[in-house]
Design a protein around this motif. Sequence first.
Motif, PDB file in Angstrom:
ATOM      1  N   ILE A  85      -5.658  -8.852   7.648  1.00  0.00           N
ATOM      2  CA  ILE A  85      -6.756  -8.439   8.533  1.00  0.00           C
ATOM      3  C   ILE A  85      -7.096  -6.965   8.362  1.00  0.00           C
ATOM      4  CG2 ILE A  85      -7.466  -8.206  10.953  1.00  0.00           C
ATOM      5  CD1 ILE A  85      -7.337 -11.085  10.036  1.00  0.00           C
ATOM      6  N   MET A  86      -6.083  -6.101   8.253  1.00  0.00           N
ATOM      7  CA  MET A  86      -6.318  -4.662   8.338  1.00  0.00           C
ATOM      8  C   MET A  86      -5.770  -3.858   7.165  1.00  0.00           C
ATOM      9  SD  MET A  86      -5.774  -3.883  12.355  1.00  0.00           S
ATOM     10  CE  MET A  86      -6.924  -2.521  12.234  1.00  0.00           C
ATOM     11  N   LEU A  93      -1.170   0.248   5.952  1.00  0.00           N
ATOM     12  CA  LEU A  93       0.118  -0.246   6.433  1.00  0.00           C
ATOM     13  C   LEU A  93       0.480   0.315   7.805  1.00  0.00           C
ATOM     14  CD1 LEU A  93       2.477  -0.454   3.319  1.00  0.00           C
ATOM     15  CD2 LEU A  93       1.591  -2.307   4.721  1.00  0.00           C
ATOM     16  N   ALA A  94      -0.023   1.485   8.145  1.00  0.00           N
ATOM     17  CA  ALA A  94       0.195   2.018   9.497  1.00  0.00           C
ATOM     18  C   ALA A  94      -0.558   1.154  10.515  1.00  0.00           C
ATOM     19  CB  ALA A  94      -0.269   3.464   9.581  1.00  0.00           C
ATOM     20  N   HIS A  95      -1.813   0.770  10.178  1.00  0.00           N
ATOM     21  CA  HIS A  95      -2.573  -0.136  11.040  1.00  0.00           C
ATOM     22  C   HIS A  95      -1.872  -1.494  11.143  1.00  0.00           C
ATOM     23  CE1 HIS A  95      -6.049   2.434  11.616  1.00  0.00           C
ATOM     24  NE2 HIS A  95      -6.142   2.628  10.314  1.00  0.00           N
ATOM     25  N   VAL A  96      -1.345  -1.957  10.007  1.00  0.00           N
ATOM     26  CA  VAL A  96      -0.626  -3.232   9.983  1.00  0.00           C
ATOM     27  C   VAL A  96       0.595  -3.162  10.898  1.00  0.00           C
ATOM     28  CG1 VAL A  96       0.792  -4.730   8.518  1.00  0.00           C
ATOM     29  CG2 VAL A  96      -1.430  -3.920   7.704  1.00  0.00           C
ATOM     30  N   ILE A 204      -4.397  -8.358   0.740  1.00  0.00           N
ATOM     31  CA  ILE A 204      -3.416  -9.432   0.671  1.00  0.00           C
ATOM     32  C   ILE A 204      -2.174  -8.911  -0.035  1.00  0.00           C
ATOM     33  CG2 ILE A 204      -2.942 -11.764  -0.159  1.00  0.00           C
ATOM     34  CD1 ILE A 204      -5.121 -11.719   1.925  1.00  0.00           C
ATOM     35  N   VAL A 205      -1.013  -9.019   0.614  1.00  0.00           N
ATOM     36  CA  VAL A 205       0.224  -8.512   0.021  1.00  0.00           C
ATOM     37  C   VAL A 205       0.815  -9.539  -0.935  1.00  0.00           C
ATOM     38  CG1 VAL A 205       2.539  -7.670   0.503  1.00  0.00           C
ATOM     39  CG2 VAL A 205       0.676  -7.104   2.050  1.00  0.00           C
ATOM     40  N   ASN A 206       1.018 -10.732  -0.441  1.00  0.00           N
ATOM     41  CA  ASN A 206       1.672 -11.771  -1.235  1.00  0.00           C
ATOM     42  C   ASN A 206       0.675 -12.886  -1.560  1.00  0.00           C
ATOM     43  OD1 ASN A 206       4.259 -10.529  -0.992  1.00  0.00           O
ATOM     44  ND2 ASN A 206       4.401 -11.324   1.088  1.00  0.00           N
ATOM     45  N   ILE A 277      -2.691 -17.448   4.474  1.00  0.00           N
ATOM     46  CA  ILE A 277      -1.936 -16.515   5.322  1.00  0.00           C
ATOM     47  C   ILE A 277      -2.296 -16.722   6.793  1.00  0.00           C
ATOM     48  CG2 ILE A 277      -1.804 -14.063   5.958  1.00  0.00           C
ATOM     49  CD1 ILE A 277      -1.671 -13.418   3.005  1.00  0.00           C
ATOM     50  N   CYS A 278      -3.580 -16.955   7.078  1.00  0.00           N
ATOM     51  CA  CYS A 278      -4.000 -17.216   8.468  1.00  0.00           C
ATOM     52  C   CYS A 278      -3.396 -18.515   8.981  1.00  0.00           C
ATOM     53  CB  CYS A 278      -5.520 -17.272   8.553  1.00  0.00           C
ATOM     54  SG  CYS A 278      -6.313 -15.671   8.285  1.00  0.00           S
TER      55      CYS A 278
END
Length: 493
Positions: A85-86, A93-96, A204-206, A277-278
């Motif tokens: 999302i963010m 990553l701070a927002h995450v 998207i990380v993974n 992911i969602c």
Amino acid sequence: MLTWFLPLFLVFLLIGTPVFFALLLAPGLLLWFSGQERDIALLYRNVYNGMDSFPLMALPFFMLAGEMMNKGGITTRLVDFSQAIMGHLRGGLAHVNILSSMLFAGLSGSAVADTSALGSTLIPAMEKNGYTRKFAAAVTAASSVIGPIIPPSGIMIIYAYVMGESVAALFLAGIVPGVLVGVGLMLVVRLMADKYDLPKAERIVNKNQSIGVLEYWVSLILLRINFAGLLYAITSGLIALAGIALSGWMLFLVMLPIAHFILMGVRRQVSYDFRLICKKAVAPLQAPIIILGGILVGVFTPTEASAAAVAYAFLVSFFVLRTMKLSDLPDILMRSAMGASTVLLLVGAAVAFKVVVSLSHAPEQLAEFVLGLSENPLILLFLINILLFIVGMFLDAGPAIIILGPILGPVFVDLGVHPVHFAIIMSVNLTVGLATPPMGLVLFVASSVSGERVETISKAILPFLAVEVIVIFLITFVEPISMFIPRLTGFVQ
């Protein structure tokens, strides 16, 4: 002589006495020195009486549910969802980290659990992506205070138990303040992003993840039911305004296919990885919906809701996600039992401590002192915020609520402050104190997880604490921020 119980208690804390023993030793010694040995038996008997409460059973159940979900890999799914999302924003990553804390708050209700669970995942990830370790630890500690504000909340259960308030009303009153703290922290990150050249993360990380067949269908069905429920709530409100009578179930059944077609339309606009992911976040995020929804519609009490949360966490982790084994249960139960016993012992000791508070007539004396400072409730609220903020630096929120709630609550209710509003002021204040130097508990947890010194984290967290203090004063002086949802749902008149 009994009025010296609080200074003596603080002396015990300063020399390193555990809070539980300090709460009992301070009044016990004063009762003994003043020749009131009979009251000592009453004091220690109240330790058990303070724990022997049906509403307080919600605390160990919520802790157990949080441990199950954390062990079942729920934390990773929430982080992946937040990243989707963010993660594309500057300082992503701070927002995450902050959004993950807001989502995790609906599962654990504990700042310490939030710091430990998310910190162990996000602090190394943030450091790997170019953030300093002290900044990552500071963001984690600052955002973890959202845990006890957004429901379910352990300290609000304690406040409701001590002061005789509605748990559901307190839960609902904490939603907007909790979101406001999260949004405020995100604004700070955005302001710091350009100044400190914070890195930009991937959305998207993974990628190339997989999802089980059962989890796929459970997520698909739950998502449509939840979205149909949202459409039903909006439509039923509009229909009620128009004066049209329509069966609730009939309207919900009409909304189901509409929700399906809207979601199918949205599905075509996003990538496969984003959808996956969602989907994997739907089952974990159902827990707060079950807890709050069940309480609001009257299906179960908050204590029963906590037991339902445990049952849901067990079913999801074992049968839907299949991320937990039976061999994990002993460790989960032991960790939950240790955490719950610590909290309940503190509650019992604080209730016993409260007995001496009443015997010493300290509430009456404090009320006279407070009212002598000013007759303006706004000035008194400002001063009490400062007091609570300082108390939160040195004392855990649970014992502080039990000790100060019966003293301060009646004073401000008599001044015209709504009891639920004051409960939120007190809860948010003491919760923010958990991340405040020099003795904030989550600072030490963040230090343990990150390996960074407490002093270093304390300096890095100051901009975030400044925003949280601003939010505290907004909650204090703008009553609708916390009271809007309880009034809208009819839990507060």
